[in-house]
Design a protein around this motif. Sequence first.
Motif, mmCIF file in Angstrom:
data_model
loop_
_atom_site.group_PDB
_atom_site.id
_atom_site.type_symbol
_atom_site.label_atom_id
_atom_site.label_comp_id
_atom_site.label_asym_id
_atom_site.label_seq_id
_atom_site.Cartn_x
_atom_site.Cartn_y
_atom_site.Cartn_z
ATOM 1 N N LEU A 118 0.825 -1.210 0.000
ATOM 2 C CA LEU A 118 0.000 0.000 0.000
ATOM 3 C C LEU A 118 0.865 1.269 0.000
ATOM 4 O O LEU A 118 0.589 2.234 -0.717
ATOM 5 C CB LEU A 118 -0.928 -0.058 1.213
ATOM 6 N N LEU A 358 -9.975 -8.954 2.815
ATOM 7 C CA LEU A 358 -10.086 -9.680 4.082
ATOM 8 C C LEU A 358 -10.950 -8.882 5.047
ATOM 9 O O LEU A 358 -10.627 -7.732 5.354
ATOM 10 C CB LEU A 358 -8.691 -9.875 4.702
ATOM 11 N N TYR A 542 -2.102 -15.714 4.238
ATOM 12 C CA TYR A 542 -2.793 -15.800 2.955
ATOM 13 C C TYR A 542 -1.822 -15.775 1.777
ATOM 14 O O TYR A 542 -2.127 -16.257 0.688
ATOM 15 C CB TYR A 542 -3.872 -14.704 2.834
ATOM 16 N N SER A 641 -4.214 -7.190 -5.160
ATOM 17 C CA SER A 641 -3.567 -7.025 -6.456
ATOM 18 C C SER A 641 -2.184 -7.656 -6.466
ATOM 19 O O SER A 641 -1.871 -8.536 -7.246
ATOM 20 C CB SER A 641 -3.434 -5.530 -6.794
HETATM 21 C C1 26V Z 1 -4.076 -5.717 6.598
HETATM 22 C C2 26V Z 1 -4.445 -6.669 7.511
HETATM 23 C C3 26V Z 1 -4.762 -6.238 8.854
HETATM 24 C C4 26V Z 1 -5.373 -7.317 9.732
HETATM 25 C C5 26V Z 1 -4.747 -8.642 9.486
HETATM 26 C C6 26V Z 1 -4.860 -9.051 8.064
HETATM 27 C C7 26V Z 1 -4.474 -7.987 7.127
HETATM 28 C C8 26V Z 1 -4.144 -8.316 5.848
HETATM 29 C C9 26V Z 1 -3.780 -7.372 4.948
HETATM 30 C C10 26V Z 1 -3.749 -6.065 5.322
HETATM 31 C C11 26V Z 1 -3.292 -5.056 4.322
HETATM 32 C C12 26V Z 1 -4.318 -4.072 3.958
HETATM 33 C C13 26V Z 1 -3.842 -3.015 3.043
HETATM 34 C C14 26V Z 1 -2.751 -3.391 2.073
HETATM 35 O O1 26V Z 1 -1.589 -3.200 2.323
HETATM 36 N N1 26V Z 1 -3.123 -3.907 0.911
HETATM 37 C C15 26V Z 1 -2.207 -4.210 -0.194
HETATM 38 O O2 26V Z 1 -2.283 -3.116 -1.101
HETATM 39 C C16 26V Z 1 -1.473 -3.295 -2.257
HETATM 40 C C17 26V Z 1 -1.594 -2.050 -3.099
HETATM 41 O O3 26V Z 1 -2.883 -1.916 -3.587
HETATM 42 C C18 26V Z 1 -1.925 -4.543 -3.018
HETATM 43 O O4 26V Z 1 -1.088 -4.721 -4.131
HETATM 44 C C19 26V Z 1 -1.871 -5.767 -2.112
HETATM 45 O O5 26V Z 1 -2.395 -6.889 -2.779
HETATM 46 C C20 26V Z 1 -2.653 -5.501 -0.842
HETATM 47 O O6 26V Z 1 -2.483 -6.572 0.081
#
Ligand code: 26V
Length: 800
Positions: A118, A358, A542, A641
């Motif tokens: 992100l 998620l 995941y 993504s």
């Molecule tokens: C946050 C959390 C918090 C609670 C535990 C599980 C969990 C899993 C993932 C996240 C990340 C949320 C935001 C994030 O970083 N998303 C990422 O954003 C990228 C840019 O859009 C994208 O390429 C990634 O697939 C995505 O995971």
Amino acid sequence: MDLRALGHSPEEFERELLSNLYYQRGTTIESASRRDVYEALAVTVRDRLAARRARTAAAHYQANPRWVYYLSAEYMLGRQLWQNLLYTGTEDLARSVRADFDEIAELDVEPGLGNGGLGRLAACLLDSLATLDVPAVGYGIRYDLGIFRQTFVDGAQVELPDDWAFEGNPWEFRAPDDREVVGFYGTVFPTDGPTRRRRWEPAETVLGEPSHMLVPGYGTATVNIVRLWRARAARGSFDLTRFARGEYADAVQEVVRSENISKVLYPDDSTESGRELRLKQQYFLVSCSLRDIIRRFRLRNSDWGVFADKTTIQLNDTHPVLAIPELIRILVDEYELDWDRAWDITRRTFGYTCHTLLPEALETWPVAMLGRLLPRHLEIIYAINEDFLRELEQRYPGDADRVRHMSLIQEEPERRIRMAHLAVVGAHAVNGVAELHSRLLAETTLRDFAELWPAKFHNVTNGITPRRFLRIANPSLSDLITEALGSESWLTDLEQLKGLEPFADDPGFRERWRQIKRHNKTRLGTDPDALTDVIIKRFHEYKRQMLKLLHVITMYQRIRDGVTQPPRTVVFSGKAAPGYWAAKEVIRLINAVAGVVNADPLVAPYLTVLFPPDYNVTLAELIIPAADLSEQISLAGKEASGTGNMKLTLNGALTIGTLDGANIEIRDRVGAENFFLFGLDAAQAAELQHGNYQPRGYYERDAELHGAIDAIATGAFSRGDTGAFAGLLATLLGRDDYLTLADYRSYVDTQDLVNKAWLDPDEWSRMSVLNTARSGFFSADRTVTEYCQRIWHTDPVSVP
Ligand code: 26V
């Protein structure tokens, strides 16, 4: 002084550098330390950008354009020196400054002000915004401590503070004149204005002091900025009386309390601690940034009627969503606009990007906490909800279930504000970050909203900047591409890479392509002959690093059994959230397996396992160009993504992956025959998860899987200690939430196809060239162009 006159000749560059050394560091080139030279060099390069920045600011002021404001709690900017040398064309000049230039350049520190994808996406988008001449400002927080530094102790992750600016940061400009005051807590009073107007008297205030870093465009004069806020206590917060009494800690209590707000980036999405401080951070970012945005608006405009025409604010996930009630508060309470007018302006101003599917990653805040910290904002959120629920009741009479699901407020088990719902209601556009993700968002997570407002929902597939991730990270490949295509213009028009397709069939070209991969592996320090297989990303169940590890163990056992394979180096790299036990156990297990595998002389010719610690943008720039195989093996339907997948494809790695996130779009473009697909798709995965999934059955039925798991269980990687990884194995065999065992066989069989393909170097190189040639779509320039056309409706402003 005419800033445009700042010279570009070698003599002028050297003169400026020597002058900076002399006047700013008080030394000469002969006696200067490496740090002296580094600092002087940084300033010399920065000055060239500062001149462009001044021209940009003047052109923007003149044009009074529609601005793009990107609000993000995270930025992963990467090192600035290499980028700024490239963008000012001073790389060769800098190299000639002193013989130890490479060591000097190593002093450049990467500001790690983000967790992962992100934050890096935010940095890539800023790069493309500037490159496309879009007037834009990125707003963020200047954390004193960025993402922790990762070390291993007995194979386990240990986190150390990342004091990134300890030696100062030469790329940063302070702007104390633009300081803002941010309020917290306090009381809300009625007013004699319209019913929804109030007066909020905060009980506590903190100063937000901005500094900015320059964000130059490539091949253009535009230099935008990223403005980062740092919390400071108000003047006079030091308690001299207490100090005089010898109460030293108490004397600075107020200062510490205030300044803690921007002290540390939260690396942990999974624990409760510090949650109020995190909410404070979010409001701090939002409050400072909105005031700055309004101040800038009022420099050229006086009519609120045009605010939403001159301003578009993109919310990077839910972290800055308090900007919605904050803008309403400012308009209604401070500028005395009607509620309806303020709401209309607000809705037209904001866009919201969602970065996950998620459910546990969707932010909510306890009503009690929010109401204490931001009492006026809670009222505003309730008022928005009141209007929204009324609209729902009209649209779906009697459908109480739907209304409850869509409400901005979750009632059970405690009252909480659903930040994603607030974002969807308060924004004019909502987007996911890959086609599958956007579709699943609209079909599952935000289905009711997509049904209500179908036109609000968009997809904008992520992209990456080819400047950093190809030109800077992989100069050898860039040179070959430029030579083949006849010019460098592919760097700002990445679809031109298509022109490489005919070269895929040219044996001489393929040989040079291979030599560059070998060179990059040598640069990384790995065997240039071995298939370099990389899985580099945050650790999360995941993302299934565990699946990769089971494959590593299977390879190891096959080799021990006399079944050899083409030499492979497996590179793991990434950090786990400090409180995320399962992810940290996987790290510990990888290091344990690596220890055994790498110490086994029988296996050494065929398999090496590496786990460089402290994965960051700088390390990514070193690993990605060396990769032959890109592991994108998340459970289908979980990875929004991915962007590492794009960086690796761009650098000629072949992907082994599931039908998840942007992998699908990568495969569509590079061709199914140039991509190693395996595993369940999102629909099959969902069906299995909702059915009666029995991971143990897979273990019992598959001899190799059985063997791999038993090796862990019987202590083969823990000196006979059978309990060392018992917890992890119990999770895997008991729940296996991310279907690792279900996808194991398909994965391992597909890896056998990878080995077969690798044995034909010409064919592999052909596929590799085609992967690069067909990855032009994944440029962040395309992503930004889509945001501009479909969401922001902005036009470029050219800078003379
Ligand atoms: C946050 C959390 C918090 C609670 C535990 C599980 C969990 C899993 C993932 C996240 C990340 C949320 C935001 C994030 O970083 N998303 C990422 O954003 C990228 C840019 O859009 C994208 O390429 C990634 O697939 C995505 O995971």
